[in-house]
Write a protein that holds these residues in place. Structure first.
Motif, PDB file in Angstrom:
ATOM      1  N   GLY A  18       0.823  -1.196   0.000  1.00 51.58           N
ATOM      2  CA  GLY A  18       0.000   0.000   0.000  1.00 51.58           C
ATOM      3  C   GLY A  18       0.856   1.244   0.000  1.00 51.58           C
ATOM      4  N   ASN A  19       0.761   2.035   1.054  1.00 55.57           N
ATOM      5  CA  ASN A  19       1.448   3.326   1.095  1.00 55.57           C
ATOM      6  C   ASN A  19       2.194   3.523   2.408  1.00 55.57           C
ATOM      7  OD1 ASN A  19       0.482   4.463  -1.438  1.00 55.57           O
ATOM      8  ND2 ASN A  19      -1.536   4.521  -0.459  1.00 55.57           N
ATOM      9  N   ALA A  20       3.170   4.439   2.358  1.00 57.49           N
ATOM     10  CA  ALA A  20       3.863   4.917   3.552  1.00 57.49           C
ATOM     11  C   ALA A  20       3.561   6.402   3.669  1.00 57.49           C
ATOM     12  CB  ALA A  20       5.368   4.676   3.437  1.00 57.49           C
ATOM     13  N   ILE A  21       2.969   6.815   4.802  1.00 50.80           N
ATOM     14  CA  ILE A  21       2.496   8.195   4.959  1.00 50.80           C
ATOM     15  C   ILE A  21       3.203   8.818   6.154  1.00 50.80           C
ATOM     16  CG2 ILE A  21       0.480   9.673   5.319  1.00 50.80           C
ATOM     17  CD1 ILE A  21      -0.102   6.093   4.262  1.00 50.80           C
ATOM     18  N   TYR A  22       3.840   9.957   5.948  1.00 58.32           N
ATOM     19  CA  TYR A  22       4.564  10.648   7.006  1.00 58.32           C
ATOM     20  C   TYR A  22       3.612  11.029   8.143  1.00 58.32           C
ATOM     21  CZ  TYR A  22       7.435  14.312   9.233  1.00 58.32           C
ATOM     22  OH  TYR A  22       8.135  15.103  10.114  1.00 58.32           O
ATOM     23  N   ALA A  23       4.011  10.720   9.379  1.00 55.53           N
ATOM     24  CA  ALA A  23       3.157  10.968  10.539  1.00 55.53           C
ATOM     25  C   ALA A  23       3.432  12.318  11.203  1.00 55.53           C
ATOM     26  CB  ALA A  23       3.316   9.848  11.560  1.00 55.53           C
ATOM     27  N   GLY A  24       4.310  13.122  10.604  1.00 55.88           N
ATOM     28  CA  GLY A  24       4.515  14.476  11.102  1.00 55.88           C
ATOM     29  C   GLY A  24       5.454  14.601  12.273  1.00 55.88           C
ATOM     30  N   THR A  54       4.256  13.946  20.194  1.00 56.37           N
ATOM     31  CA  THR A  54       3.042  14.431  19.548  1.00 56.37           C
ATOM     32  C   THR A  54       2.129  13.267  19.182  1.00 56.37           C
ATOM     33  OG1 THR A  54       4.057  14.414  17.342  1.00 56.37           O
ATOM     34  CG2 THR A  54       4.157  16.489  18.583  1.00 56.37           C
ATOM     35  N   ALA A  55       0.871  13.612  18.927  1.00 53.57           N
ATOM     36  CA  ALA A  55      -0.117  12.659  18.413  1.00 53.57           C
ATOM     37  C   ALA A  55      -0.758  13.284  17.184  1.00 53.57           C
ATOM     38  CB  ALA A  55      -1.167  12.340  19.463  1.00 53.57           C
ATOM     39  N   VAL A  56      -1.335  12.437  16.321  1.00 59.56           N
ATOM     40  CA  VAL A  56      -1.850  12.940  15.060  1.00 59.56           C
ATOM     41  C   VAL A  56      -3.070  12.135  14.626  1.00 59.56           C
ATOM     42  CG1 VAL A  56      -0.298  11.478  13.681  1.00 59.56           C
ATOM     43  CG2 VAL A  56      -1.169  13.625  12.707  1.00 59.56           C
ATOM     44  N   MET A  57      -3.935  12.778  13.860  1.00 59.57           N
ATOM     45  CA  MET A  57      -5.180  12.178  13.368  1.00 59.57           C
ATOM     46  C   MET A  57      -5.175  12.183  11.845  1.00 59.57           C
ATOM     47  SD  MET A  57      -9.012  13.658  14.156  1.00 59.57           S
ATOM     48  CE  MET A  57     -10.489  13.077  13.301  1.00 59.57           C
ATOM     49  N   PHE A  58      -5.606  11.068  11.247  1.00 59.64           N
ATOM     50  CA  PHE A  58      -5.714  10.943   9.793  1.00 59.64           C
ATOM     51  C   PHE A  58      -7.143  10.545   9.422  1.00 59.64           C
ATOM     52  CE2 PHE A  58      -1.207  10.141  10.461  1.00 59.64           C
ATOM     53  CZ  PHE A  58      -0.592  10.776   9.382  1.00 59.64           C
ATOM     54  N   ALA A  59      -7.593  10.993   8.260  1.00 57.75           N
ATOM     55  CA  ALA A  59      -8.820  10.487   7.657  1.00 57.75           C
ATOM     56  C   ALA A  59      -8.454   9.351   6.716  1.00 57.75           C
ATOM     57  CB  ALA A  59      -9.542  11.590   6.898  1.00 57.75           C
ATOM     58  N   ILE A  60      -9.233   8.272   6.766  1.00 59.61           N
ATOM     59  CA  ILE A  60      -9.030   7.117   5.895  1.00 59.61           C
ATOM     60  C   ILE A  60     -10.005   7.210   4.731  1.00 59.61           C
ATOM     61  CG2 ILE A  60      -9.115   4.592   5.739  1.00 59.61           C
ATOM     62  CD1 ILE A  60      -8.644   4.539   8.788  1.00 59.61           C
ATOM     63  N   ASN A  61      -9.493   7.064   3.526  1.00 57.49           N
ATOM     64  CA  ASN A  61     -10.362   7.038   2.356  1.00 57.49           C
ATOM     65  C   ASN A  61     -11.071   5.680   2.309  1.00 57.49           C
ATOM     66  OD1 ASN A  61     -11.546   6.915  -0.158  1.00 57.49           O
ATOM     67  ND2 ASN A  61      -9.740   7.594  -1.294  1.00 57.49           N
ATOM     68  N   PRO A  62     -12.382   5.621   2.539  1.00 55.86           N
ATOM     69  CA  PRO A  62     -13.062   4.325   2.593  1.00 55.86           C
ATOM     70  C   PRO A  62     -13.046   3.561   1.273  1.00 55.86           C
ATOM     71  CG  PRO A  62     -14.656   6.109   2.647  1.00 55.86           C
ATOM     72  CD  PRO A  62     -13.304   6.732   2.796  1.00 55.86           C
ATOM     73  N   ALA A  63     -12.852   4.271   0.174  1.00 57.92           N
ATOM     74  CA  ALA A  63     -12.783   3.604  -1.126  1.00 57.92           C
ATOM     75  C   ALA A  63     -11.387   3.063  -1.406  1.00 57.92           C
ATOM     76  CB  ALA A  63     -13.187   4.575  -2.235  1.00 57.92           C
ATOM     77  N   ALA A  64     -10.397   3.579  -0.688  1.00 55.26           N
ATOM     78  CA  ALA A  64      -9.007   3.145  -0.854  1.00 55.26           C
ATOM     79  C   ALA A  64      -8.326   3.302   0.508  1.00 55.26           C
ATOM     80  CB  ALA A  64      -8.301   3.973  -1.920  1.00 55.26           C
ATOM     81  N   PRO A  65      -8.501   2.343   1.408  1.00 55.43           N
ATOM     82  CA  PRO A  65      -8.125   2.532   2.819  1.00 55.43           C
ATOM     83  C   PRO A  65      -6.632   2.666   3.082  1.00 55.43           C
ATOM     84  CG  PRO A  65      -8.830   0.279   2.425  1.00 55.43           C
ATOM     85  CD  PRO A  65      -9.156   1.041   1.188  1.00 55.43           C
TER      86      PRO A  65
END
Length: 381
Positions: free
Chosen positions: A58-64, A103-114
């Protein structure tokens, strides 16, 4: 480039999202998530789950922010945060921690492409040091467990536009007497809500030969925590918090006891009962399968998964054990229900893989995939 160099820096397959109604234009039935806990650039690794439970890249997404590691002589040894729940999913949102950035962080998940995540707002200070675990309630309350020199729990409101919003006067201190990063003994393990959301729990490992404890706060209807916690003493190194459906009890992996504890939070202070599994080494993580109604323990020392059944009195029976690749140093697991079937996803650092175990019925688990994590050489967003 984002590259997995050593999975000893990774936290667990800490959360799984199963899509209730997969998009017909997508082959994804869900996704499995963990963080790489990199000391410079912490990223969420999202792997796609197919309808048969197997994983694809899938993907690797920077957590900030940055990750960190326990203060040990071997920086590559064991679970780097000594915790469970460093990543959680609630609805179509994912929450995680940056232990090195506090720190803590919040992401939105794309339900069509999680495997596609979008950061909401910016990472927020956790109000302490070395955050190791995060919990989200169904009402949108998010609480973080800080396990360093400034140890506490701190709560936020999950805002779909602004991300994590600090709740005034929500910090509750914990007397851990730790450093940043922490020493291995007496560390914070996991924060979680009980099943009905009326209690917030934080598991704290004991320093041998002493007992560990679980702090509990009452959660009011407006989400505020009681000012003082109840110190529920028990277990030796309580590591995990897995709610037992239909009860006020939890299932807890305990590596020092070589098995697990069952805690009853229907009374104050909570009572606990330990069960030892002969020959176990390092049972630290637990997960529940709603299909089999079994609990699963992950042993890092033996690379072994133990399936446990609880009866009506919450007494446990060892159903079966599943050997994963020898020496793979399995360090966590999470169950996902995909198209009505359950699968256990276990991170195996020494083999750079996630081991996927199908759970069709009690005692019938079967390893169906060893997903190679070395495929993640793509750039983190």
């Amino acid at each position: 480039m984002f590259t997995i160099k050593s999975l000893a820096y990774l936290t667990a397959v800490a959360s799984v999202l199963a899509l209730p109604s997969p998009n017909p234009r997508s082959t994804a039935a869900g996704a499995a998530y963990f963080i790489n806990n990199d000391g410079t650039r912490n990223s969420v690794i999202a792997s796609q789950i197919a309808s048969d439970g197997t994983l694809t890249p899938g993907n690797a997404i920077y957590a900030g922010g940055s990750g960190s590691h326990l203060n040990t002589t071997d920086p590559n040894a064991g679970d780097p945060l000594a915790s469970q729940g460093s990543v959680v999913v609630s609805g179509n949102y994912l929450y995680t921690v940056n232990a090195g950035s506090n720190t803590a962080v919040m992401f939105a998940i794309n339900p069509a492409a999680p495997t596609e995540l979008t950061m909401i707002g910016q990472p927020v200070p956790t109000g302490g040091e070395f955050p190791v675990s995060i919990a989200a309630s169904q009402s949108g309350q998010v609480c973080v467990l800080n396990g360093g020199a400034i140890a506490n729990v701190n709560c936020f409101k999950a805002d779909p536009t602004n991300g994590l919003v600090a709740v005034p006067n929500s910090i509750r201190s914990l007397p851990l007497n730790q450093t940043t990063p922490p020493q291995p003994q007496g560390t914070a393990s996991q924060v979680a809500f009980n099943q009905d959301g009326t209690l917030l729990l934080a598991a704290i490992k004991g320093v041998p030969p002493g007992f560990g404890w679980i702090a509990s706060w009452i959660v009011a209807q407006d989400g505020t925590l009681s000012q003082d916690y109840v110190r529920n003493v028990g277990g030796y190194r309580p590591f995990s918090i897995t709610p037992i459906p239909g009860t006020k009890s939890i299932f807890d992996a305990d590596p020092s006891a070589g098995g697990y504890n069952v805690w009853d939070f229907g009374q104050t202070p909570a009572t606990w009962k330990n069960t030892t599994i002969p020959g176990q080494m390092v049972n630290c993580w637990s997960a529940y399968s709603p299909v089999t109604k079994s609990y699963f323990l992950v042993d890092a020392g033996l690379s072994l998964v133990s399936e446990i059944s609880l009866d009506a009195s919450l007494s446990g029976t060892l159903v079966k054990q599943y050997q994963l690749p020898t020496g793979s140093a399995t360090i966590d697991g999470e169950v996902g229900t995909i198209a009505g079937a359950d699968y256990l996803y276990v991170l195996a650092p020494n083999t750079t893989s996630i081991q996927v175990v199908a759970l069709p019925a009690p005692g019938q688990g079967k390893v169906v995939q060893g997903f190679d994590l070395s495929v993640y050489t793509t750039s983190a967003n």
